[in-house]
Design a protein around this motif. Sequence first.
Motif, PDB file in Angstrom:
ATOM      1  N   ASP A 274       0.827  -1.213   0.000  1.00 27.00           N
ATOM      2  CA  ASP A 274       0.000   0.000   0.000  1.00 27.00           C
ATOM      3  C   ASP A 274       0.857   1.257   0.000  1.00 27.00           C
ATOM      4  OD1 ASP A 274      -2.249  -1.576   0.012  1.00 27.00           O
ATOM      5  OD2 ASP A 274      -2.578  -1.426   2.180  1.00 27.00           O
ATOM      6  N   LYS A 275       1.941   1.249   0.763  1.00 26.46           N
ATOM      7  CA  LYS A 275       2.818   2.423   0.800  1.00 26.46           C
ATOM      8  C   LYS A 275       3.491   2.650  -0.544  1.00 26.46           C
ATOM      9  CE  LYS A 275       3.953   2.678   5.732  1.00 26.46           C
ATOM     10  NZ  LYS A 275       3.573   4.107   5.861  1.00 26.46           N
ATOM     11  N   LEU A 276       3.926   1.574  -1.195  1.00 28.08           N
ATOM     12  CA  LEU A 276       4.576   1.719  -2.496  1.00 28.08           C
ATOM     13  C   LEU A 276       3.592   2.228  -3.544  1.00 28.08           C
ATOM     14  CD1 LEU A 276       6.807  -1.490  -2.560  1.00 28.08           C
ATOM     15  CD2 LEU A 276       7.591   0.874  -2.476  1.00 28.08           C
ATOM     16  N   ILE A 277       2.366   1.705  -3.498  1.00 27.32           N
ATOM     17  CA  ILE A 277       1.359   2.149  -4.462  1.00 27.32           C
ATOM     18  C   ILE A 277       1.010   3.616  -4.233  1.00 27.32           C
ATOM     19  CG2 ILE A 277      -1.043   1.845  -5.196  1.00 27.32           C
ATOM     20  CD1 ILE A 277      -0.713  -1.146  -4.627  1.00 27.32           C
ATOM     21  N   SER A 278       0.845   3.997  -2.962  1.00 26.10           N
ATOM     22  CA  SER A 278       0.496   5.397  -2.677  1.00 26.10           C
ATOM     23  C   SER A 278       1.649   6.335  -3.010  1.00 26.10           C
ATOM     24  CB  SER A 278       0.100   5.554  -1.211  1.00 26.10           C
ATOM     25  OG  SER A 278       1.188   5.224  -0.362  1.00 26.10           O
TER      26      SER A 278
END
Length: 750
Positions: free
Chosen positions: A441-445
């Motif tokens: 999720d952090k990488l996508i955001s």
Amino acid sequence: MELNRHKIFLFILVFYHLLAIALFAKGYFPIKTNAEGYSTLATTPDEPYKLTHHCDGIWCGSNYTIPPQFGRLVIMVIDALRADFILNQQPRMQFVEKLINSRRALAYTVKTHTPTVTTPRIKSMTSGSIPGFSDFFGNMASTSLNDDNILSQFLRAKWNITFFGDDTWVKLFPKHFVRKDGVISFFVSDFYEVDNNVTRHVQPELKRKDWQVMILHYLGLDHIGHTARPSSPLVTPKLKEMDNIVETIYNAMEEQDRHTKLPSLFVLCGDHGMSDTGSHGGASYTEIMTPFVFMSPSFPRKFSASFSKTSGPSVQALPTQKQVNQIDFVPTISLLFGFPIPKNNLGVVINDLTNVSYNNELQSLRYKLRSYQLNADQLMIICKKNIASDSLWRQYQRIQQSHSEWLREYHQSNYSSSNHLIVKADHIINSYSDLLHTVSDKLISSLSNYDVYTMAVGLFLQFEVYLFLLYGFIRFRIFRSFPQTLPIEKLANSVAGFIFLICTSFILLIHLVLCTSINVTKSTLCSVSGIDPILILIAVCGFGYGVANFLCCLGSFSALARDCKTLAMTFLKLDAAFQFLSVSLIFHTFTLSSSSFIEEEHQTWYYICPTFFALVSLSFLRQYFLETRWGEILTAKLAPTSTASQDGKRRPRKIVTSSRYEQTTDFQSSYRSHGIDMADNVTNFEGRNVQPSKSQVNDLTANDTVSIWQAKKEILYIICILTCSRLIRSWNRTGDKWSHLPDVGDWLNM
């Protein structure tokens, strides 16, 4: 010298204009640091605890990262396949429903990322990454996919891949297929032939044994959606056709698996969905939701744990249907076939497909832990390169330590079942799962983490440039002189130089304060390496120059107020139609800050354009038939109502066009030479006692006259424009707000 100074000033404005665009683009297009090269067995980490003195069953001497579960793969992509076409209360693919209910298939609703168009979706399904705006610019020179992906992993393992369908795959993977047949996707009126050209290869390929991966991509459903919308009666027969193809492939796989060591896996999916109007590309629910259906005759025995822990994904349970991301397909397929996960993957392995059933339950847990470990190691490498990951890295090391302790106890227990080991393994699996989803999720955001500070600096700099240009243009058009800006050569002057120095120092101080704050520290403009300090210095000088000019203008406040008053009076003397157009354009500029107004921007233009033309029509009618025209006044002073021709007949005089906005600058000097100011109200000529000569009036009427029939013709033209505008609106309902209303296009299709 004066002209050269203004040229230098304009050149500086152009330079700062380009700099502002560059700064805004730098903040708006986040750049993801991709890992170069390909994942290999050599770069794949070992288990946290590994015995070195003897082999360990299927884990010993393997040429795979993890024991493979399948030996053949068939991927069937149905373009624009919506999730509710399969996973709803009334499914329209009966054979697929039968497989799901008989637990020979696992079905998921899949969330895709925008843009929901074919090319970026294929990239996500094969590489596990999310193409962004920067990826688009990076791929301008080449259409092929150069990042690590599952097809490249298959190819490096010398697996044979065949493909039939949308030629987008052929462009992305030009050297990957041993046999291929691409079909063109732009003939949207073709519902059947485009799919028949794919289906004709299915039976011959199923009889061959020289391939390990077969990919099919059908376009007919997408064409029906674009042309006739998803509610069309053509959709159900097309889904039935696709269902028959699924049945053909599955039955052939079931027969072949009886004679192979490893079973085959069949995946049915869509690249994206479609909206209720049949389009795609946006972020509406029906556009981003598509199904994944994993099918295999071996599912009841190989993944029994996935069905025993839950009731199994069922067609009748759409509201509680398990949801995964489209990029999760990449690590799942890689692990099921024992290949390294592509380096730039951002997906998380699908939990149910790691529940492999072995004779020993601890061995099944070991497989699941190994799957999560490989996925976590690959994601943490990307995490270190793109986001601050100290806390996440420490969490990963703790989980690795627990995993190592579990493996040590597992080997010491002689692989016998133990409740303690089962409970501990479940705890480690949950920790892995939480970490994987957090990192993903952090990488996508981070791909949509805009550098707001850099964008703001670019916008303010752009605003300053436009303000200078606007003020200079207004002064030049009204007063025929350039604005009195702070000249470059006067910066050495003590007063001007002091003001400039104070302004730049103050702005630099604000920058330093902002860069030390928590929210702005990550901005690229706060970096002290590379070219960023130079850009900061140039931008600060530009802001200081603008503020210094503003302060100098305040010194002559009376002149500035006089200029603003003259500008306001000139605006008020414009025709009502152009006043409305000016205000509307300013309003439309502010509406672009709202996504809702952008999505329905055509509605704004539907209001502005007809209203503007209606006001122009009213202006013509009022001036030609209701008001006293300035051309008639001038002619009445110097000539009779009608003139006698040589044959003795009276001819009606010509009338000068009355539209004030048609009085061009070509005649402005002529009017001023007679003491007439164009900015004055057109009804003030009698009060000025202007008495031009007859020859002068004849010259004016010869250059800008129009007959009464020409005036009527102009009004007729505007009425025709309004009529055509209304017809175009009814011809095709644009946007989602009015898509449910019938239009001429619907009548023609009927």
